[in-house]
Motif scaffolding. Structure first.
Motif, short mmCIF file in Angstrom:
data_model
loop_
_atom_site.label_atom_id
_atom_site.label_comp_id
_atom_site.label_asym_id
_atom_site.label_seq_id
_atom_site.Cartn_x
_atom_site.Cartn_y
_atom_site.Cartn_z
N SER A 56 9.15 -34.28 75.24
CA SER A 56 9.85 -33.86 74.03
C SER A 56 8.86 -33.18 73.09
CB SER A 56 10.44 -35.09 73.33
OG SER A 56 11.40 -35.70 74.17
N ASP A 57 9.38 -32.65 72.00
CA ASP A 57 8.52 -32.05 70.98
C ASP A 57 8.89 -32.71 69.65
OD1 ASP A 57 7.23 -30.52 69.10
OD2 ASP A 57 7.65 -28.61 70.07
N GLN A 60 9.15 -30.83 66.33
CA GLN A 60 10.36 -30.00 66.16
C GLN A 60 11.64 -30.84 66.15
OE1 GLN A 60 11.08 -26.79 65.67
NE2 GLN A 60 8.94 -26.26 65.43
N VAL A 113 13.24 -24.92 69.30
CA VAL A 113 12.82 -25.08 70.70
C VAL A 113 13.91 -24.50 71.61
CG1 VAL A 113 12.22 -26.74 72.51
CG2 VAL A 113 11.48 -27.15 70.16
N THR A 115 15.46 -23.39 75.26
CA THR A 115 15.31 -23.80 76.66
C THR A 115 15.20 -22.50 77.47
OG1 THR A 115 16.73 -25.71 76.26
CG2 THR A 115 16.36 -25.10 78.56
N THR A 167 9.79 -25.36 81.51
CA THR A 167 10.39 -26.39 80.66
C THR A 167 10.37 -25.93 79.20
OG1 THR A 167 8.32 -27.51 80.11
CG2 THR A 167 9.38 -28.16 82.19
N THR A 169 8.84 -27.20 76.87
CA THR A 169 7.47 -27.32 76.35
C THR A 169 6.47 -26.50 77.18
OG1 THR A 169 7.24 -29.34 77.65
CG2 THR A 169 7.79 -29.61 75.31
N ASP A 171 5.47 -26.72 80.25
CA ASP A 171 4.54 -27.60 80.96
C ASP A 171 3.85 -26.81 82.09
OD1 ASP A 171 3.28 -29.44 82.58
OD2 ASP A 171 4.88 -30.93 82.41
N LEU A 303 -0.59 -30.86 78.02
CA LEU A 303 0.03 -30.49 76.75
C LEU A 303 -0.64 -31.21 75.58
CD1 LEU A 303 3.61 -30.88 78.20
CD2 LEU A 303 2.62 -28.72 77.48
N LEU A 306 0.47 -30.90 71.75
CA LEU A 306 1.71 -31.48 71.25
C LEU A 306 1.57 -32.97 70.92
CD1 LEU A 306 4.26 -29.66 73.54
CD2 LEU A 306 3.87 -29.30 71.11
N LEU A 308 1.99 -35.51 72.62
CA LEU A 308 3.29 -36.08 72.97
C LEU A 308 3.21 -37.51 73.49
CD1 LEU A 308 4.57 -33.00 74.90
CD2 LEU A 308 5.23 -33.72 72.62
#
Ligand code: AKG
Length: 313
Positions: A56-57, A60, A113, A115, A167, A169, A171, A303, A306, A308
């Motif tokens: 996830s982000d 955002q 964000v 997709t 993705t 994000t 990835d 990542l 981020l 995350l």
């Protein structure tokens, strides 16, 4: 036995799925299911699973989470008791239906964000020519293209090309497959048969694993966009653990070439199989801690910006 939908799909809806790779359908899911799952999605958005946090982000407000049914009773009940399995049975025209996995996508107002365009089949550790996999994507909010309605290239499920898995994000691990980049669809929108219906809460999109789709950011300042997909398969979908595919964090005992089955991919119709359905019987099945650890390590490396994967306090 799962509940029946409020009405069966019509022949013309099934024809649309076959022809375009996607169909927009309303009036299948009882209001009680829609209300219950909207609340369940809100809970996961507030507290995603460890896997969810890694994809996830948070900055955002974007929540993506997967395999939630393994730890959450509402999502488990959607698998075993909701009308979704019968809808999949009808569209796939198969008697035996297994659940593949679930995934939610929450984009609050102003969530920047998108997709990216993609087709699902290259994300998944399955034979990429599998033809008996579908998704049922349901929205809990009114949506349009401007509020990140899901958009499709109709007919692209018949294209011969296979595209890399990109993705939201970006990835790098998932993009490292050697498959082609998707075409520049936004740069040539008139060249494609694009389909992005306005949808009401409880409407769903049923789509083929090969159809190219994506969504924009949620550009509104006041309309949330909460959606939830379950993926379903007919008999004999083959496990192919290629590099750069969605990791499976639960032990499953499958070898390359096996048909997806067992407690991670349980049969739901025509009936559950005893011994294959501990979640149906109420027990929680946690992921394998070693697999989780290595997945989180990879996410930290892939990542880092981020942040995350910080543990939640
Ligand atoms: O909801 C989104 O933006 C993405 C959904 C999607 O790509 C899917 O369910 O396969």
């Amino acid at each position: 036995m799962p509940e029946a939908p409020l009405r069966p799909l019509t022949e013309s809806e099934i024809h649309e799925y076959d022809t375009h790779g996607v169909v927009h359908v309303g009036g299948l899911f009882p209001e009680a299911w829609v209300t219950r799952m909207a609340a369940a999605v809100d809970c996961i958005h507030a507290e995603p699973t460890p896997m969810g946090r890694a994809v996830s982000d948070a900055e955002q407000g974007f929540t993506n989470d997967l395999f939630v049914w393994k730890s959450d009773d509402d999502f488990r009940d959607w698998v075993y008791d909701s009308p979704a399995a019968q809808v999949a049975q009808q569209v796939l025209r198969e008697e035996r239906i297994r659940h593949f996995y679930d995934q939610l996508f929450v984009k609050p107002p102003g969530c920047h964000v998108p997709t990216p365009w993609h087709h699902d089949v290259t994300f998944w550790p399955v034979d990429i020519e599998s033809r008996n996999l579908c998704s049922i994507w349901i929205t809990f909010d009114p949506i349009s293209r401007a509020t990140s309605g899901l958009e499709f290239v109709r007919g692209s499920h018949r294209w011969p090309e296979r595209y890399k898995a990109i993705t939201p994000t970006f990835d790098p691990y998932m993009m490292d497959s050697g498959f082609a980049d998707p075409p520049d669809i936004d740069g040539h929108r008139d060249d494609y048969d694009l389909f992005c219906p306005d949808m009401a809460p409880g409407d769903c999109l049923i789509f083929d694993a090969h159809v190219v789709h994506g969504s924009s950011a949620n550009t509104s300042t006041d309309s949330p966009r909460r959606a939830f997909a379950t993926r379903w398969m007919g008999e004999g979908t083959v496990y192919d653990p290629r590099h750069a595919t969605m990791p499976l964090l639960w032990s499953h005992g499958l070898e390359a070439g096996d048909a997806l089955a067992g407690s991670l991919f349980p049969q739901v119709l025509p009936e559950v199989i005893p011994g294959e359905c501990p979640r149906y019987e109420g027990s929680i099945e946690g992921p394998d801690p070693v697999l989780v650890q290595s997945f989180l390590e990879r996410a930290r490396v892939s990542l880092p910006s981020l942040e995350l994967t910080k543990e939640k306090s």
